[in-house]
Motif scaffolding. Structure first.
Motif, PDB file in Angstrom:
ATOM      1  N   ILE A  42       0.835  -1.205   0.000  1.00 15.96           N
ATOM      2  CA  ILE A  42       0.000   0.000   0.000  1.00 15.96           C
ATOM      3  C   ILE A  42       0.868   1.253   0.000  1.00 15.96           C
ATOM      4  O   ILE A  42       0.567   2.250  -0.670  1.00 15.96           O
ATOM      5  CB  ILE A  42      -0.964  -0.018   1.208  1.00 15.96           C
ATOM      6  N   GLY A  43       1.969   1.206   0.738  1.00 12.03           N
ATOM      7  CA  GLY A  43       2.884   2.343   0.751  1.00 12.03           C
ATOM      8  C   GLY A  43       3.479   2.614  -0.616  1.00 12.03           C
ATOM      9  O   GLY A  43       3.658   3.779  -1.004  1.00 12.03           O
ATOM     10  N   GLU A  44       3.787   1.577  -1.366  1.00  8.84           N
ATOM     11  CA  GLU A  44       4.325   1.746  -2.711  1.00  8.84           C
ATOM     12  C   GLU A  44       3.279   2.297  -3.673  1.00  8.84           C
ATOM     13  O   GLU A  44       3.576   3.142  -4.518  1.00  8.84           O
ATOM     14  CB  GLU A  44       4.859   0.421  -3.235  1.00  8.84           C
ATOM     15  N   VAL A  45       2.062   1.809  -3.556  1.00  4.61           N
ATOM     16  CA  VAL A  45       0.998   2.271  -4.454  1.00  4.61           C
ATOM     17  C   VAL A  45       0.650   3.725  -4.167  1.00  4.61           C
ATOM     18  O   VAL A  45       0.365   4.513  -5.064  1.00  4.61           O
ATOM     19  CB  VAL A  45      -0.245   1.371  -4.320  1.00  4.61           C
ATOM     20  N   ASP A  46       0.670   4.083  -2.892  1.00  2.80           N
ATOM     21  CA  ASP A  46       0.473   5.466  -2.453  1.00  2.80           C
ATOM     22  C   ASP A  46      -0.884   6.009  -2.918  1.00  2.80           C
ATOM     23  O   ASP A  46      -0.961   7.035  -3.593  1.00  2.80           O
ATOM     24  CB  ASP A  46       1.605   6.359  -2.965  1.00  2.80           C
ATOM     25  N   SER A  47      -1.931   5.294  -2.542  1.00  2.00           N
ATOM     26  CA  SER A  47      -3.292   5.743  -2.836  1.00  2.00           C
ATOM     27  C   SER A  47      -4.141   5.614  -1.585  1.00  2.00           C
ATOM     28  O   SER A  47      -4.071   4.591  -0.892  1.00  2.00           O
ATOM     29  CB  SER A  47      -3.908   4.884  -3.946  1.00  2.00           C
ATOM     30  N   PRO A  48      -4.970   6.614  -1.290  1.00  2.00           N
ATOM     31  CA  PRO A  48      -5.846   6.518  -0.119  1.00  2.00           C
ATOM     32  C   PRO A  48      -6.990   5.539  -0.305  1.00  2.00           C
ATOM     33  O   PRO A  48      -7.756   5.294   0.632  1.00  2.00           O
ATOM     34  CB  PRO A  48      -6.374   7.946   0.031  1.00  2.00           C
ATOM     35  N   HIS A  49      -7.098   4.954  -1.497  1.00  2.00           N
ATOM     36  CA  HIS A  49      -8.219   4.072  -1.801  1.00  2.00           C
ATOM     37  C   HIS A  49      -7.858   2.600  -1.657  1.00  2.00           C
ATOM     38  O   HIS A  49      -8.636   1.729  -2.060  1.00  2.00           O
ATOM     39  CB  HIS A  49      -8.749   4.364  -3.205  1.00  2.00           C
ATOM     40  N   LEU A  50      -6.680   2.298  -1.076  1.00  2.00           N
ATOM     41  CA  LEU A  50      -6.283   0.927  -0.774  1.00  2.00           C
ATOM     42  C   LEU A  50      -6.300   0.706   0.726  1.00  2.00           C
ATOM     43  O   LEU A  50      -5.929   1.592   1.502  1.00  2.00           O
ATOM     44  CB  LEU A  50      -4.871   0.635  -1.295  1.00  2.00           C
ATOM     45  N   THR A  51      -6.723  -0.492   1.128  1.00  2.00           N
ATOM     46  CA  THR A  51      -6.792  -0.792   2.543  1.00  2.00           C
ATOM     47  C   THR A  51      -6.674  -2.301   2.761  1.00  2.00           C
ATOM     48  O   THR A  51      -6.824  -3.082   1.821  1.00  2.00           O
ATOM     49  CB  THR A  51      -8.101  -0.240   3.147  1.00  2.00           C
ATOM     50  N   LEU A  52      -6.406  -2.695   3.986  1.00  2.00           N
ATOM     51  CA  LEU A  52      -6.173  -4.094   4.327  1.00  2.00           C
ATOM     52  C   LEU A  52      -7.471  -4.888   4.422  1.00  2.00           C
ATOM     53  O   LEU A  52      -8.441  -4.452   5.046  1.00  2.00           O
ATOM     54  CB  LEU A  52      -5.447  -4.174   5.677  1.00  2.00           C
ATOM     55  N   LEU A  53      -7.484  -6.071   3.818  1.00  2.00           N
ATOM     56  CA  LEU A  53      -8.513  -7.071   4.074  1.00  2.00           C
ATOM     57  C   LEU A  53      -7.894  -8.060   5.063  1.00  2.00           C
ATOM     58  O   LEU A  53      -6.973  -8.790   4.714  1.00  2.00           O
ATOM     59  CB  LEU A  53      -8.942  -7.775   2.793  1.00  2.00           C
ATOM     60  N   LEU A  54      -8.414  -8.076   6.275  1.00  2.00           N
ATOM     61  CA  LEU A  54      -7.883  -8.944   7.329  1.00  2.00           C
ATOM     62  C   LEU A  54      -8.717 -10.219   7.374  1.00  2.00           C
ATOM     63  O   LEU A  54      -9.877 -10.196   7.758  1.00  2.00           O
ATOM     64  CB  LEU A  54      -7.911  -8.220   8.675  1.00  2.00           C
ATOM     65  N   ASP A  55      -8.100 -11.310   6.955  1.00  2.00           N
ATOM     66  CA  ASP A  55      -8.763 -12.615   6.913  1.00  2.00           C
ATOM     67  C   ASP A  55      -8.157 -13.488   8.005  1.00  2.00           C
ATOM     68  O   ASP A  55      -6.960 -13.796   7.978  1.00  2.00           O
ATOM     69  CB  ASP A  55      -8.567 -13.245   5.531  1.00  2.00           C
ATOM     70  N   THR A  56      -8.972 -13.909   8.954  1.00  2.00           N
ATOM     71  CA  THR A  56      -8.461 -14.640  10.107  1.00  2.00           C
ATOM     72  C   THR A  56      -7.857 -15.985   9.722  1.00  2.00           C
ATOM     73  O   THR A  56      -6.875 -16.426  10.325  1.00  2.00           O
ATOM     74  CB  THR A  56      -9.571 -14.850  11.151  1.00  2.00           C
TER      75      THR A  56
END
Length: 271
Positions: free
Chosen positions: A175-189
């Protein structure tokens, strides 16, 4: 349906799999779900507007809302796990994104899981990474106008080929490399737990950066309570982290789906 005060969506790509896909939306509604999500349900990246509209109508007729949808991810049944990193598949991903946006406009869906893909075994990874970063940027731009978010998911090591994202830290680096506020983590247990990541600790470390949560137990991806994860601790950690979204039942039922829902609380009837 609810769990620990969270609205729960039914992932109809795994739940109600005893039924044909198009019947699972009504089955979810009959079981008490009001929201659903799905992997990309078509063999093609873009199946044509008629098929997209038919799916939208099926969802609407069941009276449920589609809140999560995967981008085209290749042939999942054959083991593919996304095409974002593969330059020769960019045209497919772009066509799939056009189809996904069409569905999103029709259904109101705003959460979209884009799987990274699998670099060739033994390949030098820098160029694959650059292709993936560019693909995530294009995807983010496509859903931004909808107010949508691109979800980035780590997957279980050893079960998904050369897929390189195995933890929330891997996702945050991307996400840091892409540098877009429209990316976020999908946390799958399930995926985190199978990778020996402490799920509770990961929730605390990811505080404020979790876009969606999917629930399944380890080691076999069954319903919560069928394995070894500490669901009380996971629920408490999500609450303490301030996570306010929905969670998804994205597991492989150990028996007929309707018999695996005892961990859920029915949503109170609407007035």
């Amino acid at each position: 349906m609810r769990w620990n005060d969270y609205e729960v969506s039914a992932n109809v790509s795994l739940l109600f799999s005893e039924l044909p896909y198009e019947q699972r939306f009504q089955a979810a509604a009959d079981a008490g779900f009001t929201v659903v999500e799905s992997w990309w349900p078509f063999a093609e990246a873009h199946p044509g507007v008629d098929q997209l509209d038919e799916l939208s109508a099926t969802i609407a007729a069941a009276g449920v809302r589609l809140t999560g949808l995967n981008f085209f991810a290749g042939n999942m049944a054959a083991g593919e796990r996304g095409v974002a990193c593969r330059p020769e598949r960019a045209h497919e991903l772009d066509a799939g994104t056009e189809a996904l946006v069409h569905l999103a406009r029709a259904t109101g869906c705003r959460g979209f899981n884009l799987l990274y893909g699998q670099p060739d075994e033994g390949a030098e990874l820098e160029s694959w990474r650059a292709t993936a970063v560019a693909a995530y940027r294009r995807a983010a731009e496509a859903v931004a106008e909808l107010g949508g978010a691109v979800l980035v998911e780590p997957l279980a090591r050893g079960l998904n080929g050369t897929y390189p994202l195995h933890s929330h830290h891997d996702v945050f680096d991307l996400i840091g490399e892409v540098d877009s506020p429209h990316l976020t983590l999908l946390l799958d247990t399930f995926h985190l737990g199978r990778n020996d990541v402490d799920v509770v600790q990961a929730i605390h470390e990811a505080q404020g950066r979790i876009g969606h949560v999917q629930l399944a137990d380890i080691p076999d991806r069954g319903e919560p309570g069928s394995g070894t994860l500490d669901w009380r601790a996971i629920g408490s950690a999500l609450g303490e982290s301030g996570y306010a979204g929905s969670v998804a039942a994205e597991y492989k039922p150990t028996q007929e789906t309707a018999r695996t829902l005892s961990w859920l609380t029915p949503t109170a009837p609407r007035n």
